[in-house]
Design an enzyme around this catalytic site. Sequence first.
Site, PDB file in Angstrom:
ATOM      1  N   THR A 156     -17.291  12.161  -9.840  1.00 45.55           N
ATOM      2  CA  THR A 156     -16.565  13.495  -9.729  1.00 45.55           C
ATOM      3  C   THR A 156     -16.110  13.935 -11.444  1.00 45.55           C
ATOM      4  O   THR A 156     -16.712  14.229 -12.222  1.00 45.55           O
ATOM      5  CB  THR A 156     -15.288  13.718  -8.888  1.00 45.55           C
ATOM      6  OG1 THR A 156     -14.554  12.371  -9.211  1.00 45.55           O
ATOM      7  CG2 THR A 156     -15.724  13.722  -7.627  1.00 45.55           C
ATOM      8  N   LYS A 182     -17.673   4.790  -8.467  1.00 47.79           N
ATOM      9  CA  LYS A 182     -16.784   6.056  -8.931  1.00 47.79           C
ATOM     10  C   LYS A 182     -15.322   5.946  -9.017  1.00 47.79           C
ATOM     11  O   LYS A 182     -14.995   5.402  -8.177  1.00 47.79           O
ATOM     12  CB  LYS A 182     -17.429   7.336  -8.538  1.00 47.79           C
ATOM     13  CG  LYS A 182     -17.208   7.756  -6.984  1.00 47.79           C
ATOM     14  CD  LYS A 182     -15.765   8.226  -6.824  1.00 47.79           C
ATOM     15  CE  LYS A 182     -15.643   9.534  -7.868  1.00 47.79           C
ATOM     16  NZ  LYS A 182     -14.171  10.210  -7.950  1.00 47.79           N
ATOM     17  N   THR A 193     -10.953   0.580  -4.451  1.00 45.52           N
ATOM     18  CA  THR A 193     -10.885   1.665  -5.407  1.00 45.52           C
ATOM     19  C   THR A 193     -11.940   2.820  -5.192  1.00 45.52           C
ATOM     20  O   THR A 193     -12.993   2.443  -4.984  1.00 45.52           O
ATOM     21  CB  THR A 193     -11.231   1.195  -6.793  1.00 45.52           C
ATOM     22  OG1 THR A 193     -10.843   2.313  -7.988  1.00 45.52           O
ATOM     23  CG2 THR A 193     -12.549   1.065  -7.118  1.00 45.52           C
ATOM     24  N   GLU A 280      -8.744   8.052 -16.911  1.00 41.90           N
ATOM     25  CA  GLU A 280      -8.966   9.072 -17.678  1.00 41.90           C
ATOM     26  C   GLU A 280      -8.113   9.103 -18.990  1.00 41.90           C
ATOM     27  O   GLU A 280      -7.118   8.569 -19.071  1.00 41.90           O
ATOM     28  CB  GLU A 280      -8.127  10.077 -16.620  1.00 41.90           C
ATOM     29  CG  GLU A 280      -9.046  10.441 -15.521  1.00 41.90           C
ATOM     30  CD  GLU A 280      -8.582  11.202 -14.614  1.00 41.90           C
ATOM     31  OE1 GLU A 280      -9.065  11.979 -13.677  1.00 41.90           O
ATOM     32  OE2 GLU A 280      -6.945  11.470 -14.405  1.00 41.90           O
ATOM     33  N   ASN A 403      -5.354  15.962 -16.782  1.00 41.12           N
ATOM     34  CA  ASN A 403      -4.674  16.276 -15.231  1.00 41.12           C
ATOM     35  C   ASN A 403      -3.601  17.488 -15.235  1.00 41.12           C
ATOM     36  O   ASN A 403      -3.254  17.801 -14.189  1.00 41.12           O
ATOM     37  CB  ASN A 403      -3.934  15.100 -15.064  1.00 41.12           C
ATOM     38  CG  ASN A 403      -4.866  13.822 -14.459  1.00 41.12           C
ATOM     39  OD1 ASN A 403      -5.470  13.967 -13.432  1.00 41.12           O
ATOM     40  ND2 ASN A 403      -4.944  12.744 -15.194  1.00 41.12           N
ATOM     41  N   SER A 408      -7.129  22.676  -8.956  1.00 42.34           N
ATOM     42  CA  SER A 408      -7.563  22.373  -7.489  1.00 42.34           C
ATOM     43  C   SER A 408      -8.427  23.303  -6.988  1.00 42.34           C
ATOM     44  O   SER A 408      -8.329  24.633  -7.232  1.00 42.34           O
ATOM     45  CB  SER A 408      -6.186  21.878  -6.639  1.00 42.34           C
ATOM     46  OG  SER A 408      -5.669  23.194  -6.775  1.00 42.34           O
TER      47      SER A 408
END
Lengths: 408, 408
Positions: A156, A182, A193, A280, A403, A408
């Site tokens: 993703t 992933k 995870t 990230e 983030n 969304s």
Amino acid sequence: MTDRSPLAPASFPELPPIDGVALRVARARYKAWDRCDLTYAELAEGTAVAGVLTQSRCPSPEVEWCRAALTLGKARALVVNAGNSNAFTGNRGRAAVEAIAARTAQHLGCDPSDVFVASTGVIGVPLPIDKAEAGLDAAFAAEPCDWEAAAATIMTTDTFAKAAVTHAVVGGKTVSLVGIIKGSGMVAPDMATMLGFVFTDAAVAPELLQQMLSAANRRSFSSITVDSDTSTSDTVLAFATGTAGNEPLASMDDAGADAFHSALSDLCLQLAHLVVRDGEGATKFIRIDVEGAESDRSAHRIAMSIANSPLVKTAIAGEDANWGRVVMAVGKAGEPAERDRLAIRFGATQVARDGLALAGYDEAPVAAHLKGKEIEIGVDLGLGEGRATVWTCDLTHGYISINADYRS
Amino acid sequence: MTDRSPLAPASFPELPPIDGVALRVARARYKAWDRCDLTYAELAEGTAVAGVLTQSRCPSPEVEWCRAALTLGKARALVVNAGNSNAFTGNRGRAAVEAIAARTAQHLGCDPSDVFVASTGVIGVPLPIDKAEAGLDAAFAAEPCDWEAAAATIMTTDTFAKAAVTHAVVGGKTVSLVGIIKGSGMVAPDMATMLGFVFTDAAVAPELLQQMLSAANRRSFSSITVDSDTSTSDTVLAFATGTAGNEPLASMDDAGADAFHSALSDLCLQLAHLVVRDGEGATKFIRIDVEGAESDRSAHRIAMSIANSPLVKTAIAGEDANWGRVVMAVGKAGEPAERDRLAIRFGATQVARDGLALAGYDEAPVAAHLKGKEIEIGVDLGLGEGRATVWTCDLTHGYISINADYRS
């Protein structure tokens, strides 16, 4: 699309096929993108399965499905959806998982409980059944693909496709273990995870496979964190097709069990590290060793307190040898610690011992260490024999950008 | 110096003097700055004291000193150093605290244990005794100053001076309570936040003052978080000079005790909110209400799990109504929760109920709410009567800039 992580390996590894595993991918178009987002793995009859799943109290229906199916220990297929986690979607979410299992079971002529399903992506939007079914039909009709295509299809927000391989000799036969995974944010797995899948041609009884996977998980997936947030969908599944022809492993006392366990543990650790390397916004890969704790469990908690501290992670991002923030993170962990016995090192350089900065401490080698991409922090509590190692990444502007802007 | 927080009040409040409290400030020059950094409060004879201190296992020597002195319940002076926390400095740190208490006790002709000391700033550098003593001497000789000067002198990375006032009528006498506080990062107090000091002219027995302060702390300082990191120096002290002339309060049954307790609780909450409003990089003040939990304690843990989630905090920073991240944070708290009973609101708008997004949910009013500076998130677990409210701020590029560039 974010740039490839600076901590990514140079290239995708060379991976052998695993006999008894056929991979296919398709476009279900769960999001408005033009890429494959449905992965279908067909598994040989007799494949054993084990798994570790999120400890979240609000798990996805996929996690609940896998938890129930794992009790039977056998698998014929795995379906992975990317772009929609299907979590927190009520009855409609459950119906989507059931529909995927039913359609796959019909295709293979197996029980729906032989089909494992995992989904990753946005929470709260029911997985569209029509897209899933059309995607599955396309996958059934597709040519088999390689590991890299499968590893890319389950991504993703990941910036690179992640996979690893290990081998073991079991009863004279060389068996292979290949894993794909992933994950890059919402990573503080409580048991597993994000989504990770291990495939091996070894013959292993499901109970033993579960025992080995649970043990491997503790020192790999459960010892990493990116941002202290735990996903509703965390899933690691291990499939053993048994096609290698070894005498099936059923107990840790069997010849080759140790070797296989070791190879599985090594594979899980490699996969877990890849997730941290794609954390990230990450620019530094951080290893934290805690020793001298009252117990291994206590050491693990202290190590995770350091690894999850925003102030430690920003200090590393800023290449600042701010060991006081490590003291703070040890102090807040709530585990036994005595300030005046604490020792701290960065890289190979001791910076504090017995509760204060080392006399004549030279910051130069520490500053040089912090300029690198691979950072080590060592803490010795001076209390007992407990030890633990965890891995994390730094906290940077990149994390905020990803983030705070992700819609969304 | 960072700009004044966008969440700061328009101005410093009007505050009355507290009879029996004389404030003075001086330049000890603990850092290379030209500002006052030592605060000295002289307290009337007979002043009662209570306190709550960090739960860190690696506390500063100041915290250990205060913990011991609090057992006696009486105070004649408070000394606060800014720019150096003196934490993790071994014997030399302890010697500095003892020297400060001794010199102040000599000046006042009191016991050293009547002198309370708090320090804030970098960890790991022993507080220089010569600078502290010279600063104290300068403070002893200085003219008394006002609350604003004292509140400014205890600041470190704070962007504005913080204070609040409340009143109560106790036995026909109006008493005043004034508090000053500092803190903006490393804020997830386990018992207290950073450094906060409350002064009142009310006469209150130290045991009762402690009881009231501990209760007030639970719903104020222990219900806020900026970054989940807990300081080694967290200290809140309350001093009651008894100069108002009220019949001393000794029990919660005494007339006026409820009124005083209520005023103290209100003051602590105001002070705690000011710390959140100065959270490093904060652009949004976030209130999180959790109800329907199995217990108040469980509600508090779930609320803190939401408040400490980097993914929730970055979503708010990005004005993204990403309620799935709230589900995630509830799920990871490890407290009783049932996905299919969970309800979530942003501001006054319900977004999810019974485990899925509300049918016909309109994002427009939520988007409008998130554009404001005061954000509310409500979670109803649907399990019991437990409830809790906590406050936090968003996680922005500002936090990273402040903490990745801050040099120790």
